[in-house]
Design an enzyme around this catalytic site. Structure first.
Site, PDB file in Angstrom:
ATOM      1  N   HIS A  57     -23.460  62.412  51.935  1.00 15.50           N
ATOM      2  CA  HIS A  57     -22.951  62.099  50.603  1.00 15.50           C
ATOM      3  C   HIS A  57     -22.202  60.778  50.590  1.00 15.50           C
ATOM      4  O   HIS A  57     -21.797  60.295  49.526  1.00 15.50           O
ATOM      5  CB  HIS A  57     -22.026  63.246  50.135  1.00 15.50           C
ATOM      6  CG  HIS A  57     -21.696  63.224  48.691  1.00 15.50           C
ATOM      7  ND1 HIS A  57     -20.409  62.993  48.224  1.00 15.50           N
ATOM      8  CD2 HIS A  57     -22.461  63.403  47.590  1.00 15.50           C
ATOM      9  CE1 HIS A  57     -20.405  63.044  46.901  1.00 15.50           C
ATOM     10  NE2 HIS A  57     -21.631  63.291  46.486  1.00 15.50           N
ATOM     11  N   TYR A  83     -20.739  56.365  34.526  1.00 15.18           N
ATOM     12  CA  TYR A  83     -19.697  56.944  35.375  1.00 15.18           C
ATOM     13  C   TYR A  83     -18.692  55.867  35.750  1.00 15.18           C
ATOM     14  O   TYR A  83     -19.055  54.705  35.973  1.00 15.18           O
ATOM     15  CB  TYR A  83     -20.286  57.496  36.678  1.00 15.18           C
ATOM     16  CG  TYR A  83     -21.239  58.651  36.561  1.00 15.18           C
ATOM     17  CD1 TYR A  83     -21.666  59.142  35.332  1.00 15.18           C
ATOM     18  CD2 TYR A  83     -21.739  59.256  37.713  1.00 15.18           C
ATOM     19  CE1 TYR A  83     -22.549  60.203  35.253  1.00 15.18           C
ATOM     20  CE2 TYR A  83     -22.626  60.325  37.636  1.00 15.18           C
ATOM     21  CZ  TYR A  83     -23.034  60.787  36.402  1.00 15.18           C
ATOM     22  OH  TYR A  83     -23.918  61.837  36.323  1.00 15.18           O
ATOM     23  N   ARG A 115     -10.841  65.642  37.335  1.00 16.35           N
ATOM     24  CA  ARG A 115     -11.649  65.794  36.133  1.00 16.35           C
ATOM     25  C   ARG A 115     -12.128  67.218  35.908  1.00 16.35           C
ATOM     26  O   ARG A 115     -12.086  67.752  34.813  1.00 16.35           O
ATOM     27  CB  ARG A 115     -12.880  64.874  36.208  1.00 16.35           C
ATOM     28  CG  ARG A 115     -13.719  64.898  34.944  1.00 16.35           C
ATOM     29  CD  ARG A 115     -15.109  64.329  35.179  1.00 16.35           C
ATOM     30  NE  ARG A 115     -15.984  65.270  35.838  1.00 16.35           N
ATOM     31  CZ  ARG A 115     -16.756  64.999  36.883  1.00 16.35           C
ATOM     32  NH1 ARG A 115     -16.738  63.801  37.404  1.00 16.35           N
ATOM     33  NH2 ARG A 115     -17.533  65.910  37.408  1.00 16.35           N
TER      34      ARG A 115
END
Length: 704
Positions: free
Chosen positions: A447, A480, A576
């Site tokens: 990731h 984003y 978030r």
């Protein structure tokens, strides 16, 4: 620390932690609040409502599917938040039912407002005779050829119903019953073809400027008799199922991970059903058939409105000449640092550069890689790819670099959920071009977002590195908020080389100079940083932590933050989505504040700032503070060495914390309350950040 709305100081929770899945539902509700907010432009409200539907699909297909797996296996042990799988499923389903009611109440309100703007999604009965004839012709020409009626009887078993597709359950009765067709009902299924637009433009009435649309399933319902000659249609109702979408790979025993993943993707199409959505008033025979065939004892939701509200995203995007119902356009600015130099790597040799998307253009990353691919002095390029755009400029640059003879290594994460097939295609294209493609480490998802360029300069080699908080994806970089660091700092370069060696070879864990890398070194590094702040607090020195992330759910991390709070460390978290930490609990977390910002852009950056006893240390990272990120993924946290860039990032964090328009504050009970301005000037952090000089000049001032 700015205080928000809190519950009574006497509040004492039964459990120290909030549940992850219930916290996720609270997050999706915050997204729904944006669709409900009259201050949000109307077409943006439709987009937010569509997002809640897509979010809920993934939640059901992954999280709820996992809970049902546990229940099926007979697990009844409570998790660290105090829930058994069975108990949590009941709570999740109850809250989801409430949430869906609110979704469709919002949908009806938005359709009423769209009608005021002259845009209608009409029923068949609302169309004129001429409009109906036009729609019948559309059905004959476009729809009918792609429909496939599927009978369900003894000789024709229940067909494979695909996940997340809309179907029609049709109840039929023979027009002329006989010995072969006795007086009884029959059932059939028709898929609403997803290859066709879900909303069909209807010709207007005369000179009317109104825009009228008809749902595709409504048209098929009205013409369904053409598919079943000799039968009368007794009822037609829409339904939709969500299947278990998680993948289970035996990576240790797989001879070819790519082939094993392709097999698993085919198996996923037949994953067990988790949720059944049905149109309100469905015929009892059809409902009984579906429940029996799908073996669903819970997770059946009756919907009053069109199934799958995610269609609203394309619908809203298709409407032209309605810019007054959208947010003003934000044109990403090209980073001024790179405009000043003749070449990107020349600028990076002089100083580190930090860009913040979407306010600054992702083209800077494109140009960095394109320049490296064309530069004859560049010997090697190494890069991680997790979620890639459908038309990736970066992939094409890697292909060109390989074809020009450079050594190109790409770590492609083919297990990125719901992007598996696209990533497999990219992997094959890169391999065909001569790139060395690897699929990461067995048992771990890669990731991290890192690019390494090795360049020959004056008889030596210099490493140029880009480290990001978000994916190398041009499309999401416009939607984003993410940070990206360009640097040729020797410690970061050395660590980037070591990281790729670990992922492609058999290197043992590295003694990292700059990076902290999961799964082995990231959590210990975070604990060390927090322990240092605890020590400073106990010594009476400045002790502060500001951290921004998508989710916080790892129990050990939460316990460490509780420990820091009790020691007097001031902790401000910008989370978030999911947050399992309870802030503001006396004796436990009274020094912790948690805010969530849901606004025009998806808050996606992961940034950490610690006081370090007076002078801020700042890090950017690919990792959230979740168990999967800290223990089951290759993740990178990178320090920001440049003092001006550190100041800039701290300024960004403080702007988030001062938001009193779109920020919600987490209460100890798990609810979220809007941050009240208290008479202060409204500050909407995402809109403030659109004024790039406002925070870019902070970096210059710090360097001066």
């Amino acid at each position: 620390m700015k205080k928000g709305t809190r519950q009574s100081p006497s509040y004492r929770p039964v459990n120290r932690y909030l549940n992850r899945d219930l916290s996720w539902i609270e997050f999706n509700r915050r997204v729904l609040e944006e669709a409900e907010d009259a201050a949000t432009p109307l077409l943006e409200r439709l987009q937010f409502l569509a997002i809640t539907a897509s979010n809920l699909d993934e939640f059901m297909g992954v999280r709820v599917a996992g809970l049902k797996d546990q229940r099926k296996a007979g697990m009844n042990k409570t998790d660290f938040t105090g829930y058994t799988p069975q108990g949590l499923i009941k709570r999740v389903m109850k809250r989801t039912e409430r949430f869906i009611r609110d979704q469709y109440r919002t949908y009806r309100e938005l359709m009423r407002l769209m009608a005021r703007e002259g845009v209608f999604i009409a029923s068949w009965e609302e169309l004129s005779t001429a409009q109906r004839e036009a729609m019948k012709q559309y059905f004959q020409d476009i729809v009918y050829p792609v429909l496939t009626p599927m009978a369900v009887d003894v000789s024709r078993p229940f067909p494979l119903v695909h996940s997340r597709e809309v179907y029609l359950a049709v109840v039929l009765r023979p027009l002329a019953p006989n010995a072969r067709h006795e007086e009884r009902t029959y059932c059939a299924i028709v898929q609403v073809p997803s290859i066709l637009p879900r909303t069909i433009p209807v010709p207007g009435r005369g000179n009317s400027r109104k825009m009228t649309f008809l749902m595709l399933e409504e048209l098929i319902k009205e013409q369904i008799g053409l598919l079943f000659s000799g039968y009368a249609t007794e009822a037609v109702h829409a339904f939709r199922i969500t299947r278990n979408s998680d993948l289970t790979l035996n990576e240790e025993e797989a001879e070819d991970l790519l082939q094993e993943l392709e097999k698993e993707l085919r198996r996923r199409r037949r994953g067990f059903p988790v949720r059944l959505e049905i149109e309100k008033g469905m015929h009892p025979s059809a409902l009984e058939m579906l429940k029996d065939e799908l073996e669903l004892d819970d997770g059946v939701f009756e919907i009053e409105g069109p199934l799958d509200l995610s269609f609203l995203s394309k619908f809203a995007g298709s409407l032209t000449n309605f810019d007054h119902l959208r947010y003003p356009k934000v044109e990403p600015a090209y980073p001024v640092e790179f405009e000043e130099g003749e070449d990107i790597m020349g600028v990076i040799r002089e100083r580190d550069v930090l860009v913040y998307h979407p306010y600054e253009s992702f083209e800077a990353v494109h140009d960095f890689l394109i320049e490296a691919a064309a530069d004859p002095e560049v010997l090697a390029i190494k890069m991680t790819l997790y979620r890639v755009d459908a038309h990736s400029v970066l992939v094409q640059a890697l292909v060109k670099a390989a074809e020009s003879g450079k050594q190109v290594t790409v770590v492609v994460e083919i297990k990125a959920r719901f992007d598996e097939e696209r990533n497999i295609a990219w992997a094959r294209q890169l391999e065909k071009a001569g790139c060395h493609v690897v699929y990461g480490l067995a048992g771990l998802k890669t990731h991290a977002k890192v690019t390494l360029v090795v360049r020959r300069e004056a008889g030596a080699l210099r490493r140029y590195v880009h480290v990001g908080t978000g994916n190398y994806n041009e499309s999401t970089a416009k939607l984003y908020t993410d940070a990206g660091l360009f640097t040729c700092h020797p410690d970061i370069g050395a660590d980037a080389s070591a990281l790729f060696n670990e992922m492609t070879g058999y290197s043992t864990p590295h003694d990292w100079r700059a990076f902290a890398v999961a799964p082995d070194a990231l959590k210990p590094k975070l604990f060390d940083l927090i322990d240092r702040e605890i020590r400073f607090a106990r010594e009476g020195r400045d002790a502060r932590i500001i951290a921004k992330m998508n989710s916080l759910s790892n129990q050990q991390m939460i316990d460490k933050l509780y420990e820091a709070s009790q020691a007097g460390v001031c902790i401000e978290l910008i989370v978030r989505g999911v947050c399992c930490l309870r802030p503001g609990v006396p004796g436990l977390s009274e020094n912790i504040r948690v805010v969530s910002i849901v606004d025009r852009f998806l808050e996606h950056s992961r940034i950490l700032a610690v006081s370090a006893g007076g002078e801020d240390e700042v890090y950017i990272s690919s990792a959230d503070w979740m168990t999967r990120n800290l223990t089951r993924r290759v993740e990178v946290m990178c320090p920001v060495y440049d003092s001006g860039l550190r100041a800039m990032l701290v300024n960004l964090l403080r702007m988030n914390l001062l938001d009193n328009v779109k920020a919600r504050e987490l209460t100890p009970g798990g609810g979220y309350a809007r941050v009240e301005g208290g008479g202060q000037t409204p500050l909407r952090s995402q809109f403030e950040l659109a004024d790039i000089p406002l925070w870019k000049t902070v970096a210059s001032a710090a360097e001066d």
